[in-house]
Design a protein around this motif. Structure first.
Motif, mmCIF file in Angstrom:
data_model
loop_
_atom_site.group_PDB
_atom_site.id
_atom_site.type_symbol
_atom_site.label_atom_id
_atom_site.label_comp_id
_atom_site.label_asym_id
_atom_site.label_seq_id
_atom_site.Cartn_x
_atom_site.Cartn_y
_atom_site.Cartn_z
ATOM 1 N N ILE A 241 59.403 10.835 1.603
ATOM 2 C CA ILE A 241 58.940 9.527 1.442
ATOM 3 C C ILE A 241 59.717 8.719 2.406
ATOM 4 C CG2 ILE A 241 58.452 9.632 -1.237
ATOM 5 C CD1 ILE A 241 61.363 8.859 -1.870
ATOM 6 N N TYR B 43 60.559 5.470 -5.195
ATOM 7 C CA TYR B 43 60.263 6.608 -5.886
ATOM 8 C C TYR B 43 60.750 6.810 -7.335
ATOM 9 C CZ TYR B 43 60.239 11.664 -6.995
ATOM 10 O OH TYR B 43 60.313 12.988 -7.556
ATOM 11 N N LEU C 167 55.001 6.453 -5.344
ATOM 12 C CA LEU C 167 54.650 6.894 -3.808
ATOM 13 C C LEU C 167 53.574 6.411 -3.467
ATOM 14 C CD1 LEU C 167 55.326 10.889 -4.117
ATOM 15 C CD2 LEU C 167 57.065 8.890 -3.364
#
Length: 96
Positions: free
Chosen positions: A15, A21, A38
């Motif tokens: 990520i 997240y 995400l």
């Protein structure tokens, strides 16, 4: 092996904005930005890396059906993968 633990490790590696997240709590969690934080690029990167771990041919990933939940993702990887890691450590070894 706990797929959620593996997903968490892989997502954190790929990520671009870790603050957003959200660790999925179950396989019923949506594979969406709202559910796990995400964005589309992060989801593609996570899917690609998990595909490498499970040895899913890239063309299979390219034509995969819609993935609505983490459980859908797990089912796809287990159905199409040429290997299924037994542990998170084993899965990590496939990344090296």
């Amino acid at each position: 092996m706990d797929f959620l633990d593996l997903f968490d490790i892989v997502a954190k590696q790929t990520i671009l904005q870790p603050r957003k997240y959200i660790r999925p709590q179950s396989c019923a969690t949506g594979f969406t930005e709202d559910a796990i934080g995400l964005d589309s690029l992060d989801r593609v990167m996570t899917l690609t890396l998990l595909g490498e771990i499970y040895a899913v041919p890239p063309d299979v990933l390219d034509r995969a059906p819609r993935i609505d939940t983490i459980g859908d993702l797990k089912a796809l990887l287990e159905r199409e993968g040429l290997r299924i890691p037994g542990t998170v450590e084993e899965a990590r070894n496939y990344l090296q």
